[in-house]
Design an enzyme around this catalytic site. Structure first.
Site, PDB file in Angstrom:
ATOM      1  N   LYS A 167       0.832  -1.207   0.000  1.00  0.00           N
ATOM      2  CA  LYS A 167       0.000   0.000   0.000  1.00  0.00           C
ATOM      3  C   LYS A 167       0.863   1.252   0.000  1.00  0.00           C
ATOM      4  CE  LYS A 167      -3.484   2.814   0.635  1.00  0.00           C
ATOM      5  NZ  LYS A 167      -4.286   3.268  -0.527  1.00  0.00           N
ATOM      6  N   LYS A 236       1.992  11.914   5.000  1.00  0.00           N
ATOM      7  CA  LYS A 236       2.311  10.819   5.916  1.00  0.00           C
ATOM      8  C   LYS A 236       2.707   9.574   5.147  1.00  0.00           C
ATOM      9  CE  LYS A 236      -0.830   8.178   7.293  1.00  0.00           C
ATOM     10  NZ  LYS A 236      -1.427   6.855   6.958  1.00  0.00           N
TER      11      LYS A 236
END
Length: 288
Positions: A167, A236
């Site tokens: 991911k 992030k």
């Protein structure tokens, strides 16, 4: 089967709705939410504490902002977690965190699957998320009905941590393609090409990507910038990619340039802005 969801933001709320639509009983926890799904009656229950879900649910989905929050929530659930419980972590987290919490849970007979998702709030609300999974085949098969209710396509990519690693890699590519796509449009403009025609032309050739096929038409060229995913969240994820590269001992020039581009954008684009606003660093006129 009763499914709990910890984290009822845009993604968790959408998954809860998809599960209710599929006929599941759903329990939820989010300290920022006082009431939701009131029209579902007893099919939905809101719990004040995360660990309360452990006694009430067979499966718990985590939809949280960071790896650190995942660790905090798991720590708070450990004493209440019952053997046979399965936790599906859809957070975009660090694979090392996945391995650590999986070991803690396994000692209590609780299964952990890392299952980060793609598609945004709209896909969560329509049960059409993309998902990459890390964990055992048996654990994943055991929660197949739950996954069926929230995903359109899913891929088992390896053991615990593999889903989160992939991911992060995926989101790093998305971050890179946004910057490269904007540069392609900028170059086209220099030769008198309309941005819409640049994107349409690229999408008919081998240079196309998910960003040029979806993000540019839907959120950038339209000027909407309302994907539901913020600059803060993508920053992030880009930092997570930076950390994975460093931990692997690799030198990846293009990924390094992508990390730098997103870091440089922090002074110009606020964390709360839509993540597609990164194109403003290249295409100021189109991003206004």
């Amino acid at each position: 089967m009763k499914v709990g969801i910890i984290g009822l933001g845009a993604m968790g709320r959408g998954m809860a709705g998809s599960l209710l639509e599929a006929g599941f009983q759903v329990a939820g926890h989010d300290p920022a939410v006082s009431e939701m799904f009131a029209d579902k009656g007893e099919a939905f229950a809101l719990f004040p504490k995360a660990f309360d879900l452990c006694a009430d649910c067979d499966t718990i989905i985590l939809s949280l902002p960071t790896a650190a929050v995942v660790e905090t929530v798991i720590d708070g659930m450990l004493n209440a977690a019952k053997a046979g419980l399965v936790i599906i972590d859809t957070t975009t987290s660090h694979p090392d965190t996945s391995v650590r919490v999986s070991a803690l849970l396994a000692a209590r007979g609780v299964a952990y699957i890392d299952a980060p998702v793609s598609g945004g709030p709209s896909a969560a609300a329509t049960g059409s998320l993309g998902m990459v999974l890390g964990g055992s085949e048996d654990d994943i098969s055991g929660v197949a009905p739950v996954l069926d209710a929230i995903t359109r396509i899913r891929t088992h990519v390896g053991g615990v941590g593999a889903g989160h690693a992939l991911k992060i890699i995926n989101n790093a590519l998305c971050a890179a393609n946004l910057v490269l796509g904007a540069e392609a449009v900028r170059l086209g403009q220099a030769y008198g090409l309309d941005p819409q025609n640049v994107i349409t032309g690229v999408n008919s050739g081998s240079g196309r990507s998910g960003v040029t096929e979806v993000n540019f038409p839907r959120w950038i060229l339209s000027g909407d910038f309302d994907s539901g995913f913020t600059m803060k969240l993508m920053r992030k994820d880009v930092r997570l990619a930076r950390d994975l590269i460093a931990e692997a001992g690799l030198s990846l020039d293009m990924m390094g340039a992508t990390v730098a581009a997103w870091e440089d954008s922090e002074t110009a684009i606020a964390d709360g802005e839509d993540f597609n606003r990164i194109v403003a660093t290249v295409l100021e006129d189109e991003a206004k």
